[in-house]
Scaffold this active site. Structure first.
Site, PDB file in Angstrom:
ATOM      1  N   HIS A 232       0.833  -1.222   0.000  1.00  0.00           N
ATOM      2  CA  HIS A 232       0.000   0.000   0.000  1.00  0.00           C
ATOM      3  C   HIS A 232       0.866   1.270   0.000  1.00  0.00           C
ATOM      4  CE1 HIS A 232      -3.503  -2.460   1.286  1.00  0.00           C
ATOM      5  NE2 HIS A 232      -2.699  -3.003   2.178  1.00  0.00           N
TER       6      HIS A 232
HETATM    7  O1  RIB Z   1      -4.874  -0.113   5.144  1.00  0.00           O
HETATM    8  C1  RIB Z   1      -3.518  -0.187   4.823  1.00  0.00           C
HETATM    9  C2  RIB Z   1      -2.731   0.824   5.596  1.00  0.00           C
HETATM   10  O2  RIB Z   1      -2.860   0.572   7.010  1.00  0.00           O
HETATM   11  C3  RIB Z   1      -1.217   0.746   5.313  1.00  0.00           C
HETATM   12  O3  RIB Z   1      -0.654   2.006   5.471  1.00  0.00           O
HETATM   13  C4  RIB Z   1      -0.736  -0.182   6.385  1.00  0.00           C
HETATM   14  O4  RIB Z   1       0.653  -0.002   6.667  1.00  0.00           O
HETATM   15  C5  RIB Z   1      -1.578   0.265   7.561  1.00  0.00           C
HETATM   16  O5  RIB Z   1      -0.987   1.429   8.116  1.00  0.00           O
END
Ligand code: RIB
Ligand code: CA
Length: 308
Positions: A237
């Site tokens: 992500h």
């Molecule tokens: O939903 C994904 C996000 O939440 C990413 O940034 C992961 O590292 C958590 O922080």
């Protein structure tokens, strides 16, 4: 001119890969500081993880410990996803380097106050608590922010709940403060980041770089993953945030009004994206909806291979 950035983060395996990319891209990005926030794991651990990441990468940026929990709600963490210390699979020793004195929010305020107008980019990889606190404590610093590139929200299904993505769910009040601060935002929601998944060949190439960083990334991307999170393979992500700064041509999106639901019910943390401009409101975020993941990872693998 290198882009000046502050990374706000809750490492977290995908945060780690984002930070590795930022450190490797020091020809393009000047990382002024890495601010840890509570999210995936408590802030003492996210701070330690930020230090572990620097130690293995062999590149330094000052690390500051930030908020211990959301503005209003109790902290909810995600060890079921990232492991007890937030870095399952990384295979990293405990931190050798130490965090800077002082709170991350004070660092953000101090750094922005000393900067030129619209000169610093905030890279938000975790719950937005630190950034919201800085804006609430020192509204004048908003003028110094060039843009905020945020991993958060979702156009469709959430991950931590059916409605919400984790970062916005943990601190929806902070997300709402940031999205209504009047600062240019680029939003990387789950609709995009769930496409940011390495192929098996690309995961292997991280290890083939024969660096400690590459082996660590390979371990993080090959660790087991709960089936309940709605994707096969580990979405990286947060790396999308840094990749956008380096290679914006690999992304596209649309200016939309985005509002975050802070109610304490099933819609907590929901990002409502007015994709078709039904409300006829000016957009407060560039909502990204296309990505070229394989080119992105090919470039990231090459860039990160220069680290130790
Ligand atoms: O939903 C994904 C996000 O939440 C990413 O940034 C992961 O590292 C958590 O922080
Ligand atoms: Ca994160």
């Amino acid at each position: 001119m290198r882009e000046k950035i502050i990374i706000d983060t809750d490492p977290g395996q995908d945060d780690a890969i984002a930070i590795f990319l930022a450190l490797a891209a020091e020809d393009r990005l000047e990382t002024l500081g890495v601010c840890a926030v509570a999210g995936n794991v408590p802030v003492v651990q996210t701070t330690a993880n930020a230090l572990r990441i620097m130690d293995v990468a062999g590149r330094r940026a000052p690390v500051y410990q930030g908020a211990e929990g959301p503005l209003v709600y109790e902290l909810e963490t995600a060890e079921f996803v990232c492991g007890p210390d937030g870095m399952d699979g990384a295979g990293l020793p405990g931190p050798v380097s130490v965090a800077e004195d002082g709170h991350a929010v004070d660092f953000i305020i101090r750094t922005l106050r000393a900067a030129d107008d619209a000169s610093i980019t905030l890279c938000a990889l975790g719950p937005l608590t630190n950034i919201a606190l800085a804006f609430r404590l020192a509204a004048d610093v908003k003028a110094k922010v060039k843009r905020i590139v945020v991993m958060g929200g979702a156009m469709n299904l959430g991950n931590i709940t059916p409605a919400a993505e984790f970062n916005f769910y943990v601190d929806p009040h902070a997300a709402s403060v940031v999205f209504n601060a009047g600062i240019p935002i680029v939003m990387m929601g789950l609709n995009i980041t769930h496409k940011a998944i390495c192929t098996h060949e690309q995961v292997a190439r991280f290890a083939a770089s024969e660096t400690a960083t590459g082996r660590s990334i390979n371990g993080m991307l090959t660790r087991p993953r709960p089936a309940s999170l709605g994707s096969v393979g580990h979405p990286v992500h947060d790396m999308c945030v840094i990749a956008y700064l380096l290679w914006p041509e690999l992304f596209s999106g649309r200016d939309c009004d985005v509002q975050i639901d802070a109610s304490d019910g099933p819609l907590r943390g929901r990002s409502t994206i007015d994709w078709n401009n039904r409300l006829k409101k000016p957009g407060n975020a560039l909502v990204i909806d296309t990505i070229e993941p394989q080119t992105l990872f090919d470039r990231a693998i090459e860039k990160i291979s220069i680290l130790s």
